[in-house]
Design an enzyme around this catalytic site. Structure first.
Site, mmCIF file in Angstrom:
data_model
loop_
_atom_site.group_PDB
_atom_site.id
_atom_site.type_symbol
_atom_site.label_atom_id
_atom_site.label_comp_id
_atom_site.label_asym_id
_atom_site.label_seq_id
_atom_site.Cartn_x
_atom_site.Cartn_y
_atom_site.Cartn_z
ATOM 1 N N ARG A 1 0.747 -1.556 -0.557
ATOM 2 C CA ARG A 1 -0.221 0.203 -0.449
ATOM 3 C C ARG A 1 0.794 1.527 0.005
ATOM 4 O O ARG A 1 0.983 2.630 0.572
ATOM 5 C CB ARG A 1 -0.664 0.403 1.259
ATOM 6 N N CYS B 1 3.395 16.925 39.911
ATOM 7 C CA CYS B 1 5.388 16.206 38.441
ATOM 8 C C CYS B 1 6.268 16.449 39.430
ATOM 9 O O CYS B 1 6.846 17.641 39.787
ATOM 10 C CB CYS B 1 4.819 16.993 37.903
ATOM 11 N N CYS C 1 8.671 18.925 38.063
ATOM 12 C CA CYS C 1 8.822 20.634 37.652
ATOM 13 C C CYS C 1 9.527 21.290 39.219
ATOM 14 O O CYS C 1 10.042 20.457 40.005
ATOM 15 C CB CYS C 1 7.420 20.793 38.783
ATOM 16 N N HIS D 1 5.917 22.855 31.999
ATOM 17 C CA HIS D 1 5.665 20.916 32.633
ATOM 18 C C HIS D 1 5.439 20.755 30.713
ATOM 19 O O HIS D 1 4.753 20.235 30.542
ATOM 20 C CB HIS D 1 4.409 21.333 33.301
ATOM 21 N N ASN E 1 12.525 9.702 25.299
ATOM 22 C CA ASN E 1 11.816 8.421 24.912
ATOM 23 C C ASN E 1 10.417 9.985 25.472
ATOM 24 O O ASN E 1 9.704 10.945 26.979
ATOM 25 C CB ASN E 1 11.613 7.970 25.868
ATOM 26 N N GLY F 1 6.597 4.951 26.886
ATOM 27 C CA GLY F 1 6.583 4.781 27.912
ATOM 28 C C GLY F 1 7.244 5.472 28.315
ATOM 29 O O GLY F 1 7.822 5.441 29.703
ATOM 30 N N SER G 1 7.179 8.237 31.214
ATOM 31 C CA SER G 1 5.992 8.576 32.333
ATOM 32 C C SER G 1 5.458 9.803 32.524
ATOM 33 O O SER G 1 4.734 9.943 33.378
ATOM 34 C CB SER G 1 6.726 7.467 33.676
ATOM 35 N N HIS H 1 6.581 15.688 31.466
ATOM 36 C CA HIS H 1 7.541 17.318 31.367
ATOM 37 C C HIS H 1 8.191 16.558 30.286
ATOM 38 O O HIS H 1 9.268 15.684 30.645
ATOM 39 C CB HIS H 1 8.013 17.181 32.694
ATOM 40 N N HIS I 1 11.887 16.397 29.618
ATOM 41 C CA HIS I 1 13.027 15.373 29.474
ATOM 42 C C HIS I 1 13.809 14.232 28.727
ATOM 43 O O HIS I 1 13.326 14.163 28.007
ATOM 44 C CB HIS I 1 12.613 14.843 31.265
ATOM 45 N N GLN J 1 17.324 11.373 29.196
ATOM 46 C CA GLN J 1 17.809 10.860 30.116
ATOM 47 C C GLN J 1 19.449 10.784 29.574
ATOM 48 O O GLN J 1 19.997 10.565 28.625
ATOM 49 C CB GLN J 1 17.757 9.084 30.280
ATOM 50 N N HIS K 1 19.877 9.574 15.957
ATOM 51 C CA HIS K 1 18.091 8.210 15.273
ATOM 52 C C HIS K 1 17.086 9.374 16.219
ATOM 53 O O HIS K 1 16.322 9.042 17.444
ATOM 54 C CB HIS K 1 18.232 7.010 15.535
ATOM 55 N N LYS L 1 2.487 1.123 14.744
ATOM 56 C CA LYS L 1 3.262 -0.023 14.372
ATOM 57 C C LYS L 1 3.846 -1.175 15.459
ATOM 58 O O LYS L 1 5.027 0.085 16.256
ATOM 59 C CB LYS L 1 4.428 0.430 12.867
ATOM 60 N N TYR M 1 6.711 -11.819 12.427
ATOM 61 C CA TYR M 1 7.609 -12.261 11.690
ATOM 62 C C TYR M 1 9.149 -11.262 11.610
ATOM 63 O O TYR M 1 10.254 -11.761 11.783
ATOM 64 C CB TYR M 1 7.230 -11.399 10.330
ATOM 65 N N GLU M 2 9.080 -9.787 12.530
ATOM 66 C CA GLU M 2 9.748 -9.328 12.698
ATOM 67 C C GLU M 2 10.274 -9.719 14.228
ATOM 68 O O GLU M 2 11.490 -9.685 14.117
ATOM 69 C CB GLU M 2 9.065 -8.077 12.820
HETATM 70 ZN ZN ZN Z 1 6.487 19.030 35.006
HETATM 71 ZN ZN ZN Z 2 23.645 5.065 14.785
#
Ligand code: ZN
Ligand code: ZN
Ligand code: ZN
Length: 349
Positions: free
Chosen positions: A28, A52, A55, A115, A155, A161, A163, A166, A168, A170, A300, A313, A318-319
Site C-alpha cells: 500500500r 509532577c 517541576c 511542564h 523518550n 513509555g 512516564s 514534563h 526531559h 536521560q 536516530h 506500528k 515475522y519481525e
Molecule cells: Zn512537570
Molecule cells: Zn547510530
C-alpha cells in the site's frame, strides 16, 4: 540504482551501520496517503503541575526537593537502572552461562521549568541551553575513568513509555560499549579500512545528490529518512562535518543543531497534528581514552506511529522471529515529511 524497482517490487535493504537487513513490502505504498488521519485532542497540560516530580520546587520520589530551576536541571535518576558502586564480577560456566557486572550512572535532564513545553515549542535559545547541558554531561561523564560509553536519549510520549510529559531526557553512562554502538563502530571501522573514507560522510554525500530521502538541512546538519529505515517515519540526523561527539562542536554548531532539532520535531508534530511520540538519541564515539577517527556524530529518531496519532506500528510475528519489515518505503515517508510546514500547527492562526 533503479529507483522505480524499489517502489514496485518487494525487496530487502541493507543497513550499513548495523549490517542487518530489513524487508520492504509494498502493498500500500505507491500512492500518497489516502487513509483517514485521526487527530487526538491536544493534551491540555498546565505550565506547572504540583504532582509532577520534575517541576521546579516539587518533591521527588526519594524525598529530594527540586530547586526552583529556571532553565535546565540535571539530577541522578532516583530509579537508576545502573549504579556506580557495585561489586565487580565475571561469571562463565561452559561459555553458556555468562555474566559480568555493569556499573553505570543514570541521570535525568529537565529541558525546561515549563511542564507543558516540548522541543518544537521551545525557543532556539532554550534548545541551545539543553545542547550545552548535553555537551557538559558528555564531558563530565567521560572523565569518570570506567565510563566507556555515554548515551543521551529522549523518550517522548506515553506510547514510548515516557512516564511523565514534563520535557526531559536521560543520560546513561556505563562501562561497556552497548550492542548497537558496538555494531556501528565495527561498521565505521570496516568501511574506513576498505574505502579510506567515512561511512556517514559518504552516505550523506550520496543522499544530498539523490535528494529523495532528505527532509531538511542547514549549514551544519541534515535530517533524512535512511534508505534502510525500519520504523515508518524513522529519521537519521547527520552532521555535515566529520566529527565524533558533542565535545567537538565548533562555535555556532549548537545553534545549528538547535535549529535542525526544532524544525524536525515541528515537522513530526505537524504530521498527524499531535505531540509526536518518539525515542531519539545521539550516537557518539566511545568515551574510553582511545581515539575514534572513524566515528561520525549522528542521531536516530525512532517514532512508533504509522498512519495517525493512534495507529501504531508493532514489531511482532515475522519481525520478532526474523527481521523488521515496513510497508511504506523510506522514499514515500520522506516525501510526506518533506512537504510538511515548519510552522507548528498550534502556532497557526
Ligand atoms: Zn512537570
Ligand atoms: Zn547510530
Ligand atoms: Zn564522517
Amino acid at each position: 540504482m533503479d529507483a522505480s524497482l524499489l517502489q514496485e517490487v518487494p525487496h530487502r535493504r541493507f543497513n550499513p551501520l548495523t549490517r542487518e537487513w530489513i524487508l520492504v513490502s509494498l502493498h500500500r505504498t505507491k500512492r500518497p496517503w489516502q487513509g483517514k488521519v485521526e487527530k487526538v485532542a491536544a493534551a491540555d497540560l498546565p505550565a506547572y503541575d504540583p504532582t509532577c516530580y520534575l517541576c521546579p520546587g516539587n518533591m521527588r520520589a526519594d524525598g529530594a526537593k527540586n530547586p526552583k530551576f529556571t532553565s535546565t536541571f540535571v539530577f541522578d535518576n532516583d530509579y537508576a537502572a545502573l549504579l556506580p558502586d557495585i561489586p565487580a564480577f565475571a561469571e562463565d560456566e561452559s561459555g553458556l552461562l555468562v555474566a559480568r557486572s555493569e556499573p553505570g550512572i543514570c541521570r535525568v535532564i529537565c529541558f525546561s521549568p515549563r511542564h507543558d513545553l516540548t522541543t518544537p515549542r521551545m525557543s532556539l535559545d532554550e534548545i541551545c541551553e539543553v545542547i550545552h547541558v548535553w555537551a557538559a554531561q558528555f564531558v563530565e561523564l567521560e572523565k569518570v575513568d570506567w565510563v566507556h560509553h555515554v548515551q543521551i536519549f529522549e523518550n517522548r510520549g506515553a506510547i514510548m513509555g515516557a512516564s511523565n510529559p514534563h520535557p526531559h531526557c536521560q543520560v546513561w553512562a556505563n562501562a561497556s560499549l552497548p550492542v548497537v554502538p558496538e555494531k556501528e563502530l565495527a561498521s565505521f571501522r570496516a568501511y574506513r579500512d576498505a574505502k579510506h573514507s567515512c561511512l556517514l560522510c559518504d552516505y550523506w554525500e550520496l543522499e544530498s545528490r539523490h535528494r529523495e530521502r532528505v527532509i531538511c538541512e542547514n549549514d551544519g546538519f541534515a535530517v533524512l529518512v535512511p534508505f534502510w529505515a525500519v520504523w515508518p517515519f524513522e529519521t537519521l540526523l547527520v552532521s555535515k562535518r566529520h566529527f565524533a561527539s558533542l565535545e567537538d562542536f565548533l562555535p555556532g554548531e549548537s545553534q545549528l543543531l538547535a535549529d535542525i532539532l526544532k524544525r524536525m520535531t515541528t515537522r513530526y508534530d505537524n504530521l498527524f497534528e499531535t505531540s509526536f511520540p518518539y525515542s531519539m538519541g545521539f550516537h557518539q564515539r566511545p568515551t574510553d581514552s582511545l581515539h575514534y577517527p572513524e566515528w561520525h556524530f549522528h542521531a536516530h529518531y525512532f517514532p512508533p506511529l504509522l498512519r495517525s496519532a493512534t495507529v501504531q506500528k508493532f514489531m511482532v510475528g515475522y519481525e520478532l522471529l526474523n527481521n523488521p519489515q515496513r510497508d511504506i518505503t523510506a522514499e514515500s515517508a520522506a516525501a510526506r515529511l518533506r512537504e510538511l510546514s515548519e510552522t507548528h500547527y498550534l502556532d497557526r492562526a
